[in-house]
Design a protein around this motif. Structure first.
Motif, PDB file in Angstrom:
ATOM      1  N   PHE A  99     -33.082 106.673  42.017  1.00 38.77           N
ATOM      2  CA  PHE A  99     -31.425 106.190  41.291  1.00 38.77           C
ATOM      3  C   PHE A  99     -31.630 106.466  40.112  1.00 38.77           C
ATOM      4  N   TYR A 100     -30.568 106.999  39.331  1.00 46.49           N
ATOM      5  CA  TYR A 100     -30.932 106.862  37.937  1.00 46.49           C
ATOM      6  C   TYR A 100     -30.525 105.828  37.115  1.00 46.49           C
ATOM      7  N   ILE A 101     -31.726 105.470  35.480  1.00 43.45           N
ATOM      8  CA  ILE A 101     -30.779 103.928  34.613  1.00 43.45           C
ATOM      9  C   ILE A 101     -30.210 104.908  33.525  1.00 43.45           C
ATOM     10  N   THR A 102     -29.715 104.577  32.341  1.00 46.85           N
ATOM     11  CA  THR A 102     -29.407 104.825  31.118  1.00 46.85           C
ATOM     12  C   THR A 102     -29.699 103.466  30.726  1.00 46.85           C
ATOM     13  N   ALA A 103     -29.825 103.469  29.298  1.00 49.62           N
ATOM     14  CA  ALA A 103     -29.429 102.341  27.986  1.00 49.62           C
ATOM     15  C   ALA A 103     -28.180 101.628  28.654  1.00 49.62           C
ATOM     16  N   ILE A 156     -35.330 107.558  38.485  1.00 51.09           N
ATOM     17  CA  ILE A 156     -36.581 106.153  39.362  1.00 51.09           C
ATOM     18  C   ILE A 156     -36.722 106.193  40.585  1.00 51.09           C
ATOM     19  N   ALA A 157     -38.094 106.821  40.610  1.00 50.81           N
ATOM     20  CA  ALA A 157     -37.866 106.243  42.516  1.00 50.81           C
ATOM     21  C   ALA A 157     -38.777 104.744  42.942  1.00 50.81           C
ATOM     22  N   LEU A 158     -38.367 104.825  43.847  1.00 48.17           N
ATOM     23  CA  LEU A 158     -39.371 103.124  44.544  1.00 48.17           C
ATOM     24  C   LEU A 158     -39.725 103.192  45.726  1.00 48.17           C
ATOM     25  N   LYS A 159     -40.540 102.457  46.404  1.00 45.62           N
ATOM     26  CA  LYS A 159     -40.991 102.820  48.268  1.00 45.62           C
ATOM     27  C   LYS A 159     -42.086 101.498  48.373  1.00 45.62           C
ATOM     28  N   GLY A 160     -41.483 101.034  49.112  1.00 51.03           N
ATOM     29  CA  GLY A 160     -43.111  99.350  49.214  1.00 51.03           C
ATOM     30  C   GLY A 160     -43.724  99.683  49.642  1.00 51.03           C
ATOM     31  N   ILE A 204     -44.302 101.177  44.576  1.00 48.53           N
ATOM     32  CA  ILE A 204     -45.132 102.122  44.384  1.00 48.53           C
ATOM     33  C   ILE A 204     -43.376 103.201  43.405  1.00 48.53           C
ATOM     34  N   HIS A 205     -44.100 102.932  41.726  1.00 48.14           N
ATOM     35  CA  HIS A 205     -42.498 103.206  41.309  1.00 48.14           C
ATOM     36  C   HIS A 205     -43.214 104.542  39.996  1.00 48.14           C
ATOM     37  N   SER A 207     -50.429 107.031  43.972  1.00 49.67           N
ATOM     38  CA  SER A 207     -49.593 106.925  45.293  1.00 49.67           C
ATOM     39  C   SER A 207     -47.766 108.299  44.823  1.00 49.67           C
ATOM     40  N   GLU A 208     -47.979 109.182  44.908  1.00 47.92           N
ATOM     41  CA  GLU A 208     -47.127 110.086  44.113  1.00 47.92           C
ATOM     42  C   GLU A 208     -46.275 110.170  45.089  1.00 47.92           C
ATOM     43  N   ILE A 209     -45.044 109.431  44.187  1.00 50.83           N
ATOM     44  CA  ILE A 209     -43.611 109.840  45.219  1.00 50.83           C
ATOM     45  C   ILE A 209     -42.955 110.835  44.367  1.00 50.83           C
ATOM     46  N   LEU A 210     -42.679 110.920  43.371  1.00 52.62           N
ATOM     47  CA  LEU A 210     -41.555 111.843  42.358  1.00 52.62           C
ATOM     48  C   LEU A 210     -42.708 113.016  41.583  1.00 52.62           C
TER      49      LEU A 210
END
Length: 137
Positions: A86-90, A73-77, A103-104, A134-137
Motif C-alpha cells: 500500500f502507499y502512505i503519504t504525510a 510499503i510492503a509487509l509480510k508476516g 518483514i517490512h 528477507s526481500e519482499i519489495l
C-alpha cells in the motif's frame, strides 16, 4: 486478509491545527505498551527509486510515519505466504506500527526524496543488529 488477521496496525494521527500551522503527535507512551522502552528515533531519507528495509526484527517494535513524499510499503508476516502493499503519504496522518517478525520494506517511486520518521524500541548495536534480511519489495 481480514483486519483481525493483521500482524501490523495503523495508528491514526489527529493533528492540531491553528493559524500557526499544525502539530502531529507521533508516539505517545500509551502506544508503546508492547515494548518496554524507546530505543531510538531517526529519519530515513530515501532517493527516488530506492528501497529500504527488506528485513525483519525478532525483538524490536518499530513505528513509521511519512514526513515527505509517498512511500510504497510492503509487509509480510514471518510465517505468512502473502505480502500486502500500500502507499502512505504525510497527508494520510497515520503511523504504521510494525511488530517483531514482520518483514517490512519501503520504496520511493516518486521523483523527490522520501522522508520517513522511524522509531524503534531497540537501539541499534553492531554487536546485535536484530536485523534479518528477507526481500519482499
Amino acid at each position: 486478509m481480514d483486519s483481525m488477521d493483521k500482524f501490523w496496525e495503523f495508528i491514526s494521527i489527529d493533528p492540531y491545527e491553528d493559524q500557526r500551522g499544525m502539530l502531529k503527535k507521533i508516539v505517545m507512551k500509551s502506544q508503546l505498551q508492547n515494548s518496554d522502552e524507546l530505543g531510538e528515533v531517526y529519519l530515513l531519507y530515501s532517493n527516488p527509486n530506492s528501497v529500504r528495509g527488506n528485513h525483519y526484527h525478532k525483538k524490536s517494535f518499530e513505528y513509521f510515519t511519512v514526513i515527505g513524499g509517498r512511500a510504497k510499503i510492503a509487509l509480510k508476516g514471518f510465517h505468512q505466504d502473502i505480502s500486502e502493499e500500500f502507499y502512505i503519504t504525510a497527508d494520510d496522518n497515520i503511523i504504521l506500527k510494525v511488530p517483531p517478525f514482520t518483514i517490512h520494506a519501503f520504496k520511493n517511486e516518486g521523483p523527490n526524496q522520501l522522508i520517513i520518521l522511524a522509531i524503534s524500541s531497540k537501539e541499534y548495536s553492531p554487536a546485535d543488529t536484530d536485523t534479518y534480511i528477507s526481500e519482499i519489495l
